[in-house]
Design a protein around this motif. Structure first.
Motif, PDB file in Angstrom:
ATOM      1  N   GLU A 206       0.826  -1.208   0.000  1.00 37.03           N
ATOM      2  CA  GLU A 206       0.000   0.000   0.000  1.00 37.03           C
ATOM      3  C   GLU A 206       0.862   1.260   0.000  1.00 37.03           C
ATOM      4  O   GLU A 206       0.504   2.271  -0.620  1.00 37.03           O
ATOM      5  CB  GLU A 206      -0.955  -0.022   1.198  1.00 37.03           C
ATOM      6  N   ILE A 207       1.999   1.196   0.674  1.00 35.80           N
ATOM      7  CA  ILE A 207       2.955   2.308   0.627  1.00 35.80           C
ATOM      8  C   ILE A 207       3.389   2.542  -0.821  1.00 35.80           C
ATOM      9  O   ILE A 207       3.408   3.680  -1.307  1.00 35.80           O
ATOM     10  CB  ILE A 207       4.184   1.998   1.507  1.00 35.80           C
ATOM     11  N   ALA A 208       3.726   1.460  -1.509  1.00 34.72           N
ATOM     12  CA  ALA A 208       4.159   1.562  -2.908  1.00 34.72           C
ATOM     13  C   ALA A 208       3.055   2.154  -3.775  1.00 34.72           C
ATOM     14  O   ALA A 208       3.312   3.000  -4.645  1.00 34.72           O
ATOM     15  CB  ALA A 208       4.585   0.194  -3.430  1.00 34.72           C
ATOM     16  N   ALA A 209       1.813   1.741  -3.536  1.00 34.19           N
ATOM     17  CA  ALA A 209       0.691   2.237  -4.336  1.00 34.19           C
ATOM     18  C   ALA A 209       0.469   3.730  -4.104  1.00 34.19           C
ATOM     19  O   ALA A 209       0.251   4.494  -5.061  1.00 34.19           O
ATOM     20  CB  ALA A 209      -0.573   1.451  -3.990  1.00 34.19           C
ATOM     21  N   GLN A 210       0.529   4.158  -2.849  1.00 37.88           N
ATOM     22  CA  GLN A 210       0.334   5.579  -2.551  1.00 37.88           C
ATOM     23  C   GLN A 210       1.478   6.415  -3.113  1.00 37.88           C
ATOM     24  O   GLN A 210       1.255   7.520  -3.633  1.00 37.88           O
ATOM     25  CB  GLN A 210       0.215   5.790  -1.046  1.00 37.88           C
ATOM     26  N   LEU A 211       2.691   5.890  -3.025  1.00 45.01           N
ATOM     27  CA  LEU A 211       3.837   6.605  -3.583  1.00 45.01           C
ATOM     28  C   LEU A 211       3.716   6.698  -5.103  1.00 45.01           C
ATOM     29  O   LEU A 211       4.024   7.737  -5.705  1.00 45.01           O
ATOM     30  CB  LEU A 211       5.130   5.887  -3.180  1.00 45.01           C
ATOM     31  N   SER A 212       3.240   5.635  -5.723  1.00 45.79           N
ATOM     32  CA  SER A 212       3.024   5.633  -7.182  1.00 45.79           C
ATOM     33  C   SER A 212       2.029   6.721  -7.581  1.00 45.79           C
ATOM     34  O   SER A 212       2.239   7.448  -8.567  1.00 45.79           O
ATOM     35  CB  SER A 212       2.500   4.267  -7.636  1.00 45.79           C
ATOM     36  N   ASN A 213       0.950   6.840  -6.835  1.00 48.21           N
ATOM     37  CA  ASN A 213      -0.072   7.850  -7.141  1.00 48.21           C
ATOM     38  C   ASN A 213       0.492   9.262  -7.073  1.00 48.21           C
ATOM     39  O   ASN A 213       0.189  10.107  -7.924  1.00 48.21           O
ATOM     40  CB  ASN A 213      -1.258   7.719  -6.178  1.00 48.21           C
ATOM     41  N   VAL A 214       1.302   9.503  -6.080  1.00 49.24           N
ATOM     42  CA  VAL A 214       1.870  10.849  -5.899  1.00 49.24           C
ATOM     43  C   VAL A 214       2.929  11.148  -6.958  1.00 49.24           C
ATOM     44  O   VAL A 214       2.980  12.259  -7.507  1.00 49.24           O
ATOM     45  CB  VAL A 214       2.458  10.990  -4.482  1.00 49.24           C
ATOM     46  N   LEU A 215       3.760  10.167  -7.281  1.00 49.37           N
ATOM     47  CA  LEU A 215       4.876  10.391  -8.201  1.00 49.37           C
ATOM     48  C   LEU A 215       4.470  10.267  -9.663  1.00 49.37           C
ATOM     49  O   LEU A 215       5.210  10.702 -10.560  1.00 49.37           O
ATOM     50  CB  LEU A 215       6.011   9.409  -7.894  1.00 49.37           C
ATOM     51  N   GLY A 216       3.332   9.644  -9.928  1.00 42.06           N
ATOM     52  CA  GLY A 216       2.887   9.498 -11.308  1.00 42.06           C
ATOM     53  C   GLY A 216       3.637   8.436 -12.083  1.00 42.06           C
ATOM     54  O   GLY A 216       3.676   8.458 -13.322  1.00 42.06           O
ATOM     55  N   ARG A 217       4.231   7.489 -11.371  1.00 36.14           N
ATOM     56  CA  ARG A 217       4.876   6.343 -12.019  1.00 36.14           C
ATOM     57  C   ARG A 217       4.767   5.162 -11.065  1.00 36.14           C
ATOM     58  O   ARG A 217       4.537   5.340  -9.864  1.00 36.14           O
ATOM     59  CB  ARG A 217       6.346   6.645 -12.349  1.00 36.14           C
ATOM     60  N   THR A 218       4.924   3.959 -11.584  1.00 38.64           N
ATOM     61  CA  THR A 218       4.717   2.761 -10.774  1.00 38.64           C
ATOM     62  C   THR A 218       5.943   2.467  -9.917  1.00 38.64           C
ATOM     63  O   THR A 218       7.049   2.299 -10.432  1.00 38.64           O
ATOM     64  CB  THR A 218       4.414   1.543 -11.662  1.00 38.64           C
ATOM     65  N   ILE A 219       5.721   2.430  -8.601  1.00 38.07           N
ATOM     66  CA  ILE A 219       6.751   2.032  -7.645  1.00 38.07           C
ATOM     67  C   ILE A 219       6.361   0.663  -7.099  1.00 38.07           C
ATOM     68  O   ILE A 219       5.215   0.455  -6.684  1.00 38.07           O
ATOM     69  CB  ILE A 219       6.873   3.042  -6.482  1.00 38.07           C
ATOM     70  N   ARG A 220       7.280  -0.276  -7.121  1.00 35.84           N
ATOM     71  CA  ARG A 220       6.997  -1.634  -6.664  1.00 35.84           C
ATOM     72  C   ARG A 220       7.611  -1.887  -5.290  1.00 35.84           C
ATOM     73  O   ARG A 220       8.720  -1.439  -5.013  1.00 35.84           O
ATOM     74  CB  ARG A 220       7.550  -2.667  -7.646  1.00 35.84           C
ATOM     75  N   PHE A 221       6.885  -2.624  -4.461  1.00 30.68           N
ATOM     76  CA  PHE A 221       7.475  -3.162  -3.243  1.00 30.68           C
ATOM     77  C   PHE A 221       7.854  -4.608  -3.492  1.00 30.68           C
ATOM     78  O   PHE A 221       7.046  -5.390  -3.996  1.00 30.68           O
ATOM     79  CB  PHE A 221       6.514  -3.089  -2.057  1.00 30.68           C
ATOM     80  N   ILE A 222       9.084  -4.964  -3.151  1.00 29.06           N
ATOM     81  CA  ILE A 222       9.581  -6.325  -3.339  1.00 29.06           C
ATOM     82  C   ILE A 222       9.832  -6.948  -1.969  1.00 29.06           C
ATOM     83  O   ILE A 222      10.687  -6.478  -1.212  1.00 29.06           O
ATOM     84  CB  ILE A 222      10.887  -6.322  -4.168  1.00 29.06           C
ATOM     85  N   ASP A 223       9.067  -7.976  -1.664  1.00 31.88           N
ATOM     86  CA  ASP A 223       9.283  -8.697  -0.410  1.00 31.88           C
ATOM     87  C   ASP A 223      10.501  -9.601  -0.564  1.00 31.88           C
ATOM     88  O   ASP A 223      10.641 -10.297  -1.574  1.00 31.88           O
ATOM     89  CB  ASP A 223       8.046  -9.527  -0.064  1.00 31.88           C
ATOM     90  N   VAL A 224      11.390  -9.563   0.411  1.00 30.91           N
ATOM     91  CA  VAL A 224      12.609 -10.373   0.341  1.00 30.91           C
ATOM     92  C   VAL A 224      12.725 -11.199   1.617  1.00 30.91           C
ATOM     93  O   VAL A 224      12.029 -10.958   2.602  1.00 30.91           O
ATOM     94  CB  VAL A 224      13.868  -9.486   0.173  1.00 30.91           C
TER      95      VAL A 224
END
Length: 288
Positions: A206-224
């Protein structure tokens, strides 16, 4: 008006924000720094007085604490943190300090599997023992911690952690500083422990999704895996003790033990805690 408040950790993220907010409120303060080098911005704040001191040197602590009534205690979570903070508590007691506001951590406990949570609990107990007034601030994971992933977000549109889909009620350091200001400037918060969280528990996806919305590009979270995360920390030269502590911290998060939402920030400051969307908008420039 002379300064009767001392803040430690004044050049770090929370300490510098606290210094700015005290200055904005017209509250004079003394900031203890290890060196005056690179402290021009701090020294330029209205009401700030800088004094050098070393948490490993009791004599310097005694000098820094002369005439101080209230102190804000913060150190980095290094292998020396427990000893350094205990040194400060002892010096504060001897100097007649009346009230310590300590930056602790959410879920601090002496029997915790997380080393950071254990040392915070030990220091909390030491502060309570001599009968000084205390205020313990126990924040959850900092939203500003995402800035540590700035390079991978900027260059790879991704960030990683060993946390899975666990929810965590992240908190903005600006709100932590606001609570610290209140605690240092009013006796209403004596002998209180405040859990400091954001207004919602969110996943890293959800952090990645909210950051994507603000930045206007897709940010992915990768679980490791924890092993992969530890290897990455080694790769950037993270000290081993702290790296192991971070892995323990994230295991604590992954177990869902940091999802509680508290209302302390609004209760103390009269303003709702900032949500992650507000953080993302305010710090968007750092990720472009």
């Amino acid at each position: 008006m002379s300064a009767n408040i001392l803040i430690t950790g004044a050049t770090g993220n929370i300490g510098s924000e606290l210094a700015k907010q005290l200055s904005a409120h017209g509250v004079p303060f003394r900031a203890m720094v290890r060196s005056l080098k690179g402290t021009e911005a701090l020294a330029a704040l209205s009401g700030a007085t800088l004094i050098t001191g070393d948490l490993n040197d009791p004599a310097s602590l005694q000098q820094a604490l002369q005439g101080i009534e209230k102190a804000f205690l913060l150190t980095s979570s290094s292998e020396q943190a427990e000893t350094q903070q205990l040194n400060f508590v002892k010096a504060a007691q001897e100097a007649g300090v009346q009230h310590i506001v300590k930056l602790s951590q959410f879920a601090a406990a002496k029997d915790s599997p997380v080393r950071f949570l254990r040392y915070h609990a030990v220091v909390e107990e030491a502060i309570q023992r001599p009968g000084m007034a205390y205020t313990f601030l126990r924040p959850n994971l900092f939203m500003q911690g995402l800035l540590g992933f700035r390079d991978t977000i900027v260059h790879k549109n991704a960030f990683f952690a060993a946390i899975g889909n666990a929810r965590i009620s992240m908190v903005d350091i600006r709100d932590i500083a606001a609570v610290a200001v209140a605690a240092l400037t009013s006796n209403d918060h004596h002998n209180k422990t405040y859990n400091l969280t954001g207004p919602a528990a969110i996943t890293h996806a959800e952090i990645a999704a909210q950051l994507s919305n603000v930045l206007g590009r897709t940010i992915r979270f990768i679980d490791v895996t924890p092993e992969d995360m530890r290897h990455a920390l080694d790769g950037v030269g993270f000290p081993a003790w702290q790296a192991d502590g971070l892995i323990e911290d994230y295991a604590h998060y992954a177990r869902g033990e940091a999802a509680v939402v508290a209302n302390s920030i609004e209760e103390v400051t009269g303003r709702p805690a900032r949500d992650f969307g507000m953080f993302a908008r305010d710090y968007a420039g750092a990720f472009k």
